[in-house]
Design a protein around this motif. Sequence first.
Motif, mmCIF file in Angstrom:
data_model
loop_
_atom_site.group_PDB
_atom_site.id
_atom_site.type_symbol
_atom_site.label_atom_id
_atom_site.label_comp_id
_atom_site.label_asym_id
_atom_site.label_seq_id
_atom_site.Cartn_x
_atom_site.Cartn_y
_atom_site.Cartn_z
ATOM 1 N N MET A 28 10.280 -23.627 84.225
ATOM 2 C CA MET A 28 9.541 -23.825 82.987
ATOM 3 C C MET A 28 8.825 -25.168 83.014
ATOM 4 O O MET A 28 9.443 -26.200 83.225
ATOM 5 N N GLN A 29 7.485 -25.144 82.797
ATOM 6 C CA GLN A 29 6.726 -26.383 82.731
ATOM 7 C C GLN A 29 7.062 -27.114 81.436
ATOM 8 O O GLN A 29 7.233 -26.507 80.385
ATOM 9 N N ILE A 30 7.139 -28.443 81.532
ATOM 10 C CA ILE A 30 7.501 -29.247 80.375
ATOM 11 C C ILE A 30 6.418 -30.285 80.110
ATOM 12 O O ILE A 30 5.523 -30.488 80.930
ATOM 13 N N GLY A 31 6.515 -30.951 78.961
ATOM 14 C CA GLY A 31 5.531 -31.943 78.582
ATOM 15 C C GLY A 31 4.431 -31.343 77.734
ATOM 16 O O GLY A 31 4.583 -30.270 77.151
ATOM 17 N N SER A 32 3.311 -32.035 77.647
ATOM 18 C CA SER A 32 2.156 -31.536 76.890
ATOM 19 C C SER A 32 1.189 -30.854 77.841
ATOM 20 O O SER A 32 0.984 -31.317 78.964
ATOM 21 N N ARG B 287 10.084 -41.396 70.020
ATOM 22 C CA ARG B 287 10.231 -41.763 71.431
ATOM 23 C C ARG B 287 9.100 -41.123 72.249
ATOM 24 O O ARG B 287 8.652 -40.017 71.936
ATOM 25 N N PRO B 288 8.642 -41.783 73.324
ATOM 26 C CA PRO B 288 7.618 -41.176 74.189
ATOM 27 C C PRO B 288 8.150 -39.896 74.844
ATOM 28 O O PRO B 288 9.358 -39.663 74.932
ATOM 29 N N ASP B 289 7.220 -39.081 75.302
ATOM 30 C CA ASP B 289 7.532 -37.828 75.980
ATOM 31 C C ASP B 289 8.172 -38.148 77.337
ATOM 32 O O ASP B 289 7.594 -38.884 78.138
ATOM 33 N N PRO B 290 9.373 -37.611 77.627
ATOM 34 C CA PRO B 290 9.981 -37.869 78.951
ATOM 35 C C PRO B 290 9.107 -37.389 80.102
ATOM 36 O O PRO B 290 9.187 -37.929 81.207
ATOM 37 N N ALA B 291 8.274 -36.372 79.843
ATOM 38 C CA ALA B 291 7.363 -35.851 80.862
ATOM 39 C C ALA B 291 5.926 -36.260 80.554
ATOM 40 O O ALA B 291 4.979 -35.523 80.827
ATOM 41 N N SER B 292 5.763 -37.457 80.000
ATOM 42 C CA SER B 292 4.437 -37.965 79.654
ATOM 43 C C SER B 292 3.544 -38.059 80.882
ATOM 44 O O SER B 292 3.959 -38.568 81.920
ATOM 45 N N HIS B 293 2.303 -37.595 80.744
ATOM 46 C CA HIS B 293 1.344 -37.685 81.844
ATOM 47 C C HIS B 293 0.632 -39.031 81.861
ATOM 48 O O HIS B 293 0.025 -39.391 82.870
#
Length: 613
Positions: free
Chosen positions: A1-5, A69-75
């Motif tokens: 499963m892809q995560i993040g935005s 909190r920032p996205d753990p998978a932030s690009h």
Amino acid sequence: MQIGSRYLGNRQCAFTVWAPQLKQVAVHLVAPEDKLIPLQQDEQGYWHGQAEAEPGALYFYQLDGETDRPDPASHCQPQGVHGPSQIVDHSSFTWMDQQWKNIPLEKMVIYELHVGTFTPEGTFEAIIPRIPELLELGVNAIELMPIAQFPGERNWGYDGTYLYGVQYSYGGVNGLKQLVNACHQQGMAVFLDAVYNHFGPEGNYIGCYGPYFTNKYKTPWGCAINFDDSYSHAVRNFFIQNALYWFREYHIDALRLDATDHILDHGAKHFLQELAEATEEFSQQQGRKFYLTAECDLNDVRWVRSREKGGFGLDAQWNDEFHHALHALLTGERNGYYLDFGDLDHMAKAYTHNFVYTWNFSKNRQKYHGSDPCDCSPNQFVVFSQNHDQVGNRMLGDRLCHLVSFEAQKLAAAVYLISPSIPLIFMGEEYGETAPFQYFVSHGDPDLVAAVRKGRKEEFAAFHAEGEAPDPQSEETFQRSKLHWDLRHEGQHQKLWLFYQTLLRLRREVPALNHADRQSLDVSVLADEKVLKLRRCHHDSQVLCLLNFNTQPSSIKMALPPGTWKKLLSSADPQWGGAGADLPDLIPTERDQTIAEQQLILGPESVVIYGSV
């Protein structure tokens, strides 16, 4: 499963984040407008949702209605590790590398570089003008030290806390894509150093989301990442998706996995095996090969053995013991792990077995260590005379050129560039860079800075280093580590550059040097003269290499196979800055028998290479 935005187009963005033990998670858009979008949780603990937002919009996740909190998978983290994450439209970049199919790993010559110190600008874009000269040298793959978002603007990269983010001060998302695009258009592959054994200490909020760590095991960085405990399925997915993300969105060709011996997993399927399987499946889908290489301190052949033979199926691993054997011979150092090295026999075994310790007793470790990789190909191992660790983890960051003679620098280059394994050049060594490569950080937490200083001092104690280490937090330490690129056109620096170029040309063009297997490799030790004799062959092509580690001339007598032998390279020749050596250009022998003896006088700390005609 892809995560993040994931930007979907038409002002729509999808969000997925794993937080199995939280009761509420929402996307908090903070710019260009302030808006809260609740997410819905599925049965595996992933929260999903969709919102109207455009690329460039900034957001946090709001946890349990209280904390942003920032996205753990932030690009992308344009405001640093504590700031909001940014939505990225990866489809907006125009790739021009459609014809790129990657280079076979066994044909690669890797060049390791640190983005911040490789150029004065310290950016991805600034690397691009240097690609042609690296290609001219004979390099066909660059390996970037870690570029995942870290605190501040200067760092080795191993303090990254957003593993999907691209360091903003290096040029961010588009800068990295421009570099990879340019490399592929010119025939250069790109490795990325990925850190899957720990997160950096500053800006590390990932534990707020779920059980990413386990107290079952301890590592040098604290609790280990949770690869085999409860909830580990989603933790494993986080890292597997990260690898595929670099391959898919940035067209990265290969990952170098940092310190994989600290990826602790006692489950039935090791994380590294699952990662290798996912990479293989992705390669098949894309119609081109993506590679995984690993750093590992265990000398464990399982890392590169095929899954059919009970291994993890990684493509290659770094061979530190090849370096240690060579370094100890050239420098005479015997502190720390160099205690286990220093004999010619160690260097010979590094050629024939790759690992020097194959379940032998190690004085330094005070235990038996290693396994025998002789059923694996030599081109499943990466060899080097220097790298970021072996230079930068010295107290003063001194390179080999600071420790040994010019002749020994040429000898060191030949030792690993004529080996059947994959060579790795550390930036600047090819012309004898005089700048050190020192450890540097730019943390914002004063307590953390003090802890880093203390930890480095304790590390050097193991090597009995005396004096004061450079301050890792100081910008001067960083600036001192930048390359003096123009040196490659001057005096001995230019001679060394041309010597490397010639060795790499021979490696490409001479079949005996271009072909790798253990059966065609013969190594013997002439201990009295401190000389290694190495012979490689492939069909009618044969190469004889004599490596003199003696600081005095060595006179050797040896039998040669039948035929005519032509001198291909002698490091003692004046064109390479040597004092000269009385070696014949051609050595004819009887066609039907090996001659009894041939006497050769080798210059101090020199290499001579003969090829069959």
